[in-house]
Design a protein around this motif. Structure first.
Motif, PDB file in Angstrom:
ATOM      1  N   ALA A  40       0.850  -1.186   0.000  1.00  0.00           N
ATOM      2  CA  ALA A  40       0.000   0.000   0.000  1.00  0.00           C
ATOM      3  C   ALA A  40       0.887   1.238   0.000  1.00  0.00           C
ATOM      4  O   ALA A  40       1.827   1.335   0.784  1.00  0.00           O
ATOM      5  CB  ALA A  40      -0.901   0.001   1.231  1.00  0.00           C
ATOM      6  N   THR A  41       0.616   2.177  -0.892  1.00  0.00           N
ATOM      7  CA  THR A  41       1.407   3.401  -0.973  1.00  0.00           C
ATOM      8  C   THR A  41       0.490   4.611  -0.830  1.00  0.00           C
ATOM      9  O   THR A  41      -0.661   4.583  -1.260  1.00  0.00           O
ATOM     10  CB  THR A  41       2.158   3.498  -2.305  1.00  0.00           C
ATOM     11  OG1 THR A  41       1.211   3.537  -3.383  1.00  0.00           O
ATOM     12  CG2 THR A  41       3.080   2.307  -2.496  1.00  0.00           C
ATOM     13  N   ASP A  42       1.012   5.672  -0.221  1.00  0.00           N
ATOM     14  CA  ASP A  42       0.205   6.878  -0.053  1.00  0.00           C
ATOM     15  C   ASP A  42       0.296   7.802  -1.259  1.00  0.00           C
ATOM     16  O   ASP A  42      -0.432   8.790  -1.349  1.00  0.00           O
ATOM     17  CB  ASP A  42       0.598   7.633   1.229  1.00  0.00           C
ATOM     18  CG  ASP A  42       2.091   7.902   1.307  1.00  0.00           C
ATOM     19  OD1 ASP A  42       2.815   7.502   0.380  1.00  0.00           O
ATOM     20  OD2 ASP A  42       2.525   8.503   2.301  1.00  0.00           O
ATOM     21  N   VAL A  43       1.201   7.487  -2.189  1.00  0.00           N
ATOM     22  CA  VAL A  43       1.305   8.226  -3.443  1.00  0.00           C
ATOM     23  C   VAL A  43       1.295   7.220  -4.581  1.00  0.00           C
ATOM     24  O   VAL A  43       2.020   6.225  -4.540  1.00  0.00           O
ATOM     25  CB  VAL A  43       2.599   9.064  -3.491  1.00  0.00           C
ATOM     26  CG1 VAL A  43       2.749   9.729  -4.855  1.00  0.00           C
ATOM     27  CG2 VAL A  43       2.592  10.123  -2.401  1.00  0.00           C
ATOM     28  N   SER A  44       0.491   7.466  -5.574  1.00  0.00           N
ATOM     29  CA  SER A  44       0.380   6.529  -6.689  1.00  0.00           C
ATOM     30  C   SER A  44       1.611   6.567  -7.578  1.00  0.00           C
ATOM     31  O   SER A  44       2.238   7.620  -7.735  1.00  0.00           O
ATOM     32  CB  SER A  44      -0.851   6.867  -7.533  1.00  0.00           C
ATOM     33  OG  SER A  44      -2.031   6.821  -6.764  1.00  0.00           O
ATOM     34  N   PRO A  45       1.976   5.431  -8.171  1.00  0.00           N
ATOM     35  CA  PRO A  45       3.028   5.432  -9.199  1.00  0.00           C
ATOM     36  C   PRO A  45       2.629   6.366 -10.337  1.00  0.00           C
ATOM     37  O   PRO A  45       1.437   6.648 -10.534  1.00  0.00           O
ATOM     38  CB  PRO A  45       3.061   3.979  -9.669  1.00  0.00           C
ATOM     39  CG  PRO A  45       2.498   3.199  -8.538  1.00  0.00           C
ATOM     40  CD  PRO A  45       1.441   4.081  -7.940  1.00  0.00           C
ATOM     41  N   ILE A  46       3.603   6.843 -11.074  1.00  0.00           N
ATOM     42  CA  ILE A  46       3.315   7.706 -12.221  1.00  0.00           C
ATOM     43  C   ILE A  46       4.062   7.185 -13.444  1.00  0.00           C
ATOM     44  O   ILE A  46       4.959   6.353 -13.333  1.00  0.00           O
ATOM     45  CB  ILE A  46       3.724   9.170 -11.955  1.00  0.00           C
ATOM     46  CG1 ILE A  46       5.246   9.297 -11.764  1.00  0.00           C
ATOM     47  CG2 ILE A  46       2.981   9.730 -10.745  1.00  0.00           C
ATOM     48  CD1 ILE A  46       5.726  10.740 -11.703  1.00  0.00           C
ATOM     49  N   LEU A  53       7.480   5.153 -12.487  1.00  0.00           N
ATOM     50  CA  LEU A  53       8.194   5.598 -11.299  1.00  0.00           C
ATOM     51  C   LEU A  53       7.328   5.297 -10.077  1.00  0.00           C
ATOM     52  O   LEU A  53       6.121   5.549 -10.082  1.00  0.00           O
ATOM     53  CB  LEU A  53       8.496   7.099 -11.349  1.00  0.00           C
ATOM     54  CG  LEU A  53       9.509   7.533 -12.412  1.00  0.00           C
ATOM     55  CD1 LEU A  53       8.799   7.995 -13.678  1.00  0.00           C
ATOM     56  CD2 LEU A  53      10.401   8.651 -11.878  1.00  0.00           C
ATOM     57  N   VAL A  54       7.945   4.753  -9.033  1.00  0.00           N
ATOM     58  CA  VAL A  54       7.211   4.387  -7.830  1.00  0.00           C
ATOM     59  C   VAL A  54       7.843   5.074  -6.622  1.00  0.00           C
ATOM     60  O   VAL A  54       9.019   5.442  -6.649  1.00  0.00           O
ATOM     61  CB  VAL A  54       7.210   2.861  -7.614  1.00  0.00           C
ATOM     62  CG1 VAL A  54       6.605   2.137  -8.800  1.00  0.00           C
ATOM     63  CG2 VAL A  54       8.623   2.352  -7.329  1.00  0.00           C
ATOM     64  N   PRO A  55       7.069   5.247  -5.554  1.00  0.00           N
ATOM     65  CA  PRO A  55       7.650   5.811  -4.328  1.00  0.00           C
ATOM     66  C   PRO A  55       8.813   4.953  -3.850  1.00  0.00           C
ATOM     67  O   PRO A  55       8.696   3.721  -3.784  1.00  0.00           O
ATOM     68  CB  PRO A  55       6.475   5.765  -3.336  1.00  0.00           C
ATOM     69  CG  PRO A  55       5.260   5.770  -4.198  1.00  0.00           C
ATOM     70  CD  PRO A  55       5.631   4.992  -5.423  1.00  0.00           C
ATOM     71  N   ILE A  56       9.918   5.588  -3.530  1.00  0.00           N
ATOM     72  CA  ILE A  56      11.119   4.849  -3.156  1.00  0.00           C
ATOM     73  C   ILE A  56      10.885   3.978  -1.923  1.00  0.00           C
ATOM     74  O   ILE A  56      11.499   2.924  -1.761  1.00  0.00           O
ATOM     75  CB  ILE A  56      12.297   5.820  -2.943  1.00  0.00           C
ATOM     76  CG1 ILE A  56      13.629   5.069  -2.913  1.00  0.00           C
ATOM     77  CG2 ILE A  56      12.096   6.652  -1.691  1.00  0.00           C
ATOM     78  CD1 ILE A  56      14.833   5.990  -2.933  1.00  0.00           C
ATOM     79  N   ARG A  57       9.952   4.384  -1.066  1.00  0.00           N
ATOM     80  CA  ARG A  57       9.680   3.602   0.136  1.00  0.00           C
ATOM     81  C   ARG A  57       9.086   2.234  -0.182  1.00  0.00           C
ATOM     82  O   ARG A  57       9.121   1.324   0.639  1.00  0.00           O
ATOM     83  CB  ARG A  57       8.731   4.373   1.058  1.00  0.00           C
ATOM     84  CG  ARG A  57       9.332   5.676   1.559  1.00  0.00           C
ATOM     85  CD  ARG A  57       8.590   6.227   2.740  1.00  0.00           C
ATOM     86  NE  ARG A  57       7.173   6.435   2.478  1.00  0.00           N
ATOM     87  CZ  ARG A  57       6.320   6.888   3.386  1.00  0.00           C
ATOM     88  NH1 ARG A  57       6.739   7.172   4.604  1.00  0.00           N
ATOM     89  NH2 ARG A  57       5.064   7.066   3.088  1.00  0.00           N
ATOM     90  N   THR A  58       8.528   2.099  -1.394  1.00  0.00           N
ATOM     91  CA  THR A  58       7.974   0.817  -1.819  1.00  0.00           C
ATOM     92  C   THR A  58       9.028  -0.283  -1.790  1.00  0.00           C
ATOM     93  O   THR A  58       8.708  -1.466  -1.603  1.00  0.00           O
ATOM     94  CB  THR A  58       7.392   0.943  -3.247  1.00  0.00           C
ATOM     95  OG1 THR A  58       6.396   1.954  -3.259  1.00  0.00           O
ATOM     96  CG2 THR A  58       6.789  -0.367  -3.719  1.00  0.00           C
TER      97      THR A  58
END
Length: 299
Positions: A40-46, A53-58
């Protein structure tokens, strides 16, 4: 209240996918799955210039750590003895102090750092794949192995979550209607009662198509796809091999709706004919698993 036809003896979830369209490479990312777990991510991939590009925390579950230098707008990403340095708005990167070129630089979105997933993952020995059927991005490290125990878990909820966490493989050409960008904004999984070894996946617009998937030896394979007219037994087009079992028998018509609190509720009748209701939170793909009262596994 939004009414649709859904199914009993299964788990269900409807929510907006991360619908992303790039002129050069239109795709959508419905979910990110890292080493067999949905993240689960709080910012969507773009999508930027055709690259995801995905959140680095993923990537934290892959043993990746990072430091962000706000002054230089650069990220230093580390795993083991390897380091990668990426800088916002620059296509020049550094791996272990050696200059390398990347297709798209780091992006900042809503205070989150997004990195080009294929470049980062492959430089750390990870495997990245995209499944068009469900619009899922799969990331696996070099030591990843399918958790067979989870697939065979006595708890159906756990076993089914493990089942949908497997990338779906095809031995036939998939129906094009199921690979259109954004087609998976709303979707449903349905399992036979007490079973986690096969399921049917479909977009809630039935005309887009349905896919029957079977799991064996840790591999999920699409065995059949079809579009239907007035009901699942009214076949309009198909691909693959129609199974001999009665897939229509997995389902019963019930009422499902969204409430004003962001919940998904479903009304159905149990084995005794009593009307029941289940409610699910629709926050992430993980929530797709819902246990059904009094459901037991078949042996």
């Amino acid at each position: 209240m939004k009414k649709v036809i859904v199914f009993v003896f299964f788990f269900v979830l409807m929510f907006q996918s991360w619908a992303i369209a790039d002129a050069a490479n239109p795709i959508s990312v419905n979910a990110v799955n890292v080493n067999g777990k949905f993240i689960a991510t709080d910012v969507s991939p773009i999508i930027k210039d055709g690259r995801v590009l995905v959140p680095i925390r993923t990537l934290a579950s892959l043993g990746v750590t990072y430091q962000w230098d706000s002054k230089s707008q650069s990220a230093l990403i580390t795993k083991g003895k390897d380091q990668i340095k990426l800088t916002a708005n620059k296509k020049e990167a550094f791996k272990n102090n050696r200059t390398v070129q990347i297709d798209v630089p780091v992006q900042m979105t809503q205070g989150r750092i997004l990195v080009p997933i294929r470049f980062v993952s492959e430089n750390f020995g990870h495997k990245v794949s995209y499944e068009k059927l469900r619009s899922i991005l799969f990331i696996q490290d070099s030591n990843y192995k399918v958790d067979q125990e989870s697939l065979e878990a006595e708890a159906l909820q756990a076993a089914r979550q493990a089942s949908i966490s497997l990338p779906v493989q095809f031995s036939f050409k998939s129906l094009s209607s199921l690979e259109k960008p954004g087609v998976n904004k709303e979707y449903t999984y349905v399992f036979p009662r007490g079973d986690s070894s096969r399921y049917m996946y479909f977009n809630n617009d039935w005309s887009a198509g349905n896919t029957v998937v079977e799991i064996k030896d840790g591999v999920a394979k699409a065995v059949w796809q079809f579009t239907s007219g007035n009901g699942l037994d009214d076949i309009v087009s198909s691909a693959g091999q129609k199974p001999s079992y009665n897939y229509v028998g997995w389902i019963t018509d019930i009422l499902m709706f969204n409430d004003d609190k962001g919940n998904i509720s479903a009304l159905y009748k149990d084995d005794k004919g009593q009307q029941k209701e289940i409610t699910a939170k629709a926050k992430s793909y993980i929530d797709v698993i819902q246990s059904i009262p009094n459901e037991t596994r078949k042996h």
